[in-house]
Design an enzyme around this catalytic site. Structure first.
Site, PDB file in Angstrom:
ATOM      1  N   HIS A  57    -108.736 -47.311  71.449  1.00  0.00           N
ATOM      2  CA  HIS A  57    -107.080 -46.769  72.019  1.00  0.00           C
ATOM      3  C   HIS A  57    -106.559 -48.406  72.043  1.00  0.00           C
ATOM      4  O   HIS A  57    -107.553 -48.889  71.668  1.00  0.00           O
ATOM      5  CB  HIS A  57    -107.000 -46.464  73.365  1.00  0.00           C
TER       6      HIS A  57
ATOM      7  N   CYS B 102    -102.132 -45.199  67.239  1.00  0.00           N
ATOM      8  CA  CYS B 102    -101.752 -45.654  67.867  1.00  0.00           C
ATOM      9  C   CYS B 102    -101.839 -47.153  67.289  1.00  0.00           C
ATOM     10  O   CYS B 102    -101.885 -47.943  67.659  1.00  0.00           O
ATOM     11  CB  CYS B 102    -102.625 -45.724  69.663  1.00  0.00           C
TER      12      CYS B 102
ATOM     13  N   ASN C 283     -98.605 -49.538  76.189  1.00  0.00           N
ATOM     14  CA  ASN C 283     -99.580 -48.146  76.300  1.00  0.00           C
ATOM     15  C   ASN C 283     -98.619 -47.356  75.628  1.00  0.00           C
ATOM     16  O   ASN C 283     -97.254 -46.960  75.586  1.00  0.00           O
ATOM     17  CB  ASN C 283     -99.678 -47.473  77.556  1.00  0.00           C
TER      18      ASN C 283
END
Length: 646
Positions: free
Chosen positions: A236, A70, A261
């Site tokens: 994250h 990510c 996201n």
């Protein structure tokens, strides 16, 4: 034997093959357990009419697969906001599928250790059930993200090496800019904060101007389970897409932040979720307009929720087409820039932190500032290829804890030991970051910059960068810079330069009768505390592809004699750096009793010409400085397992 694709002129990358060696490096991440049977397919085998970029820009957004990268995808979102950077990373006019010039290869450029490098890959992508199993675009027909991810994985050695990382590192690699990490939590504890320590200001998210919020690329990270993002685990990262101020029905102002996201699905359960109670506070037309701007994977939250849910933000400096950074503090463009590389060498220039008496042996640099201006300093270390053997530090095995200290001096002739023993005007706690950054305003004059590792003897390479609004110059401080009336410390270094000249001073090694013709450098040893007290380093000034075999001998001069009249044919050396080595640099760390010595550097074969540099480090009687430096917090990596919906 050639494959059919190779026979048809389609590129197959032999250095990053379509097998497990490109997927895994050491099987230490969860990747091997979540990855099923993989087939490698080209985009035209995955879908009809593949594209690099979709017609709808929203569909170009990256979407995370089962690889915990990510952090990379947040940096990819930065490229979508800056076409100039996109063209830099992904050079234009590359043949695509269906073009006559298509050969199955793509080229990407990444900024690494001070310069742009090109990475070429074929377009075979790892797939599960004919779908790319790692990152891709929101549009299943667009492949710029998947191809960039493959090139970045090749740069690192495998896809698995992309599991967990820092957004700031990817931002720098995709732009050449500088990025800062700001903690949103525990700001009252200096050991837990990564705020920038400066001479005259500190920065926090609330102080970022509205203009900079629009121009910067900003990412937000969580380091622990959150209350609002129910499916979010530890570590994250997400992208901040927009900041806006909305007016409520009562006339109050609320700051809303649009978050994306990388998983590609909405995951927010707070006040401003799609059906949340917060929207009833706004005029229906305003609420409808804001909700209409959310794409797949995006959601809104207010500033209070943002500060509560996220632990850290990463902010990159905007960079224009001329390569000038724009200050996130003032908005001014930093139009002057310099960079210079260096190295920490054990026993020579790896002096450790200021707790060590050897701190002054660290590499040293001059920064000359012509007039008062805004200055941004960064120290970037080259990541180690693998964890250091036997190391006890576990925070980040591939990085050293590094820091940059700055002192202002009146002139270039100054007392080095006295200066570095005094508090610096600008410094950071040693941290396990790839790059540490300091921002300040400096008046005109000379500044001493000393990059260091926390641990004495820790080796590594680094890049020192300076960006400023005023004219500056950056240069290496030579080891032979005189220090006046030095009264502290334990080591003293002197550098001599010379050359081997054919027919004159290129006498070769001791196997040849001409050995005594080589240059001679005197060495006086005055202090013997026991143990090694002398280090001699010989460096030949020739390119890597044309190195001579070099070495040296140290002879003791008899009482009443001189180093120039020393008879090397009847005297044996007391210390030798042999066998001669085809190396840029050779060194000996040894013990010598007090007395007069002569060092004779040589090539192995006679009549080979070259220039050389000889550095002598001698232990001398001086007090060690006293300091109480401590380590900063461990670096936090962002990673999360997320199996892509199909």
């Amino acid at each position: 034997m050639q494959t059919e694709a190779e026979h048809n002129g389609i590129f197959v990358d032999p250095s990053f093959p379509a097998d497990d060696s490109s997927l895994f490096c050491d099987y230490t991440t969860p990747l091997s357990s979540v990855l099923g049977e993989v087939t490698w397919l080209r985009p035209q085998e995955i879908c009809e009419h593949p594209q690099l970029f979709p017609d709808d820009p929203v569909e170009a957004n990256p979407k995370q697969g089962i690889l915990g990268d990510c952090w990379l995808l947040c940096a990819c979102s930065m490229l979508l906001k800056n076409q100039h950077l996109m063209n830099k990373v992904f050079p234009q006019e590359q043949p695509l599928w269906g073009d006559s010039g298509y050969h199955g290869d793509f080229r990407f450029c990444f900024w690494r250790n001070g310069h742009w490098i090109e990475v070429r890959v074929d377009d075979r992508l790892p797939c599960i059930n004919s779908t790319p199993c790692f990152s891709r675009c929101q549009s299943p027909r667009a492949f710029w993200v998947a191809l960039l991810e493959k090139a970045y994985a090749k740069l690192h050695g495998s896809y698995e090496r992309l599991w967990a990382g820092q957004v700031c590192e990817a931002m720098v690699d995709l732009s050449g800019t500088i990025a800062e990490r700001w903690s949103l939590k525990r700001m009252d504890s200096p050991q837990q904060s990564n705020k920038i320590q400066t001479q005259d200001n500190e920065m926090s998210l609330s102080q970022l101007s509205e203009e900079m919020k629009k121009r910067c690329s900003i990412s937000c990270s969580v380091h622990s389970a959150t209350t609002g993002v129910l499916e979010l685990g530890q570590f994250h990262a997400m992208s901040v897409m927009e900041w806006t101020n909305a007016i409520t029905k009562t006339g109050d102002q609320v700051q809303l932040i649009r978050i994306r996201n990388p998983w590609g699905r909405r995951s927010w359960g707070g006040t401003w979720k799609e059906s949340g109670s917060g929207w009833s506070c706004l005029e229906p037309s305003c609420a409808q307009a804001l909700l209409g701007r959310t794409a797949e994977g995006e959601f809104w939250m207010d500033e209070t929720e943002f500060l509560q849910e996220f632990d850290e933000v990463t902010v990159s400096y905007p960079i224009n087409e001329a390569g000038h950074l724009q200050s996130i503090y003032t908005g001014a463009f930093l139009t002057h820039s310099h960079q210079i590389g260096g190295r920490w060498v054990k026993g020579h220039s790896a002096g450790g932190c200021r707790n060590n008496s050897t701190f002054s042996t660290n590499p040293k640099y001059w920064l000359k500032v012509s007039e008062r201006g805004e200055v941004l300093l960064s120290l970037m270390q080259y990541a180690l290829p693998e964890p250091p053997a036997g190391g006890s530090v576990k925070q980040h095995p591939n990085l050293q804890a590094i820091a940059l200290h700055v002192w202002k001096v009146e002139t270039k002739r100054f007392n080095l030991m006295q200066t570095v023993s005094s508090p610096p005007i600008l410094s950071r706690t040693h941290a396990y970051d790839r790059e540490v950054v300091s921002h300040t305003h400096l008046s005109s004059g000379f500044y001493l910059l000393v990059p260091s590792t926390f641990v004495q003897g820790a080796e590594g390479r680094f890049l020192l960068r300076v960006h400023s609004s005023c004219m500056t110059s950056l240069s290496v401080m030579k080891s032979a810079t005189p220090s006046q009336h030095c009264s502290e410390g334990e080591w003293e270094s002197v550098t001599s330069r010379g050359c081997w000249t054919v027919g004159s001073t290129a006498g070769g090694g001791r196997n040849f009768p001409t050995h005594g013709r080589n240059p001679r450098i005197p060495l006086a040893v005055t202090y013997d505390p026991g143990g090694n007290n002398v280090r001699v380093t010989l460096r030949q000034n020739r390119p890597e592809h044309a190195l001579h075999a070099i070495g040296f001998h140290i002879y003791q001069v008899p009482d009443g004699g001189s180093y120039s009249s020393l008879a090397t044919n009847v005297t044996s050396p007391v210390v030798s750096c042999v066998p001669h080595a085809h190396s840029q640099e050779v060194s000996v760390f040894c013990h010598l009793e007090p007395g007069e010595y002569a060092i004779i550097p040589s090539t192995y074969q006679p009549d080979l010409s070259a220039h050389f540099t000889l550095t002598l480090a001698r232990r001398i009687y001086r007090k060690a400085m006293q300091s109480q430096e401590c380590l900063g917090r461990a670096i936090q990596e962002v990673s999360c397992i997320s199996v892509m919906r199909r």
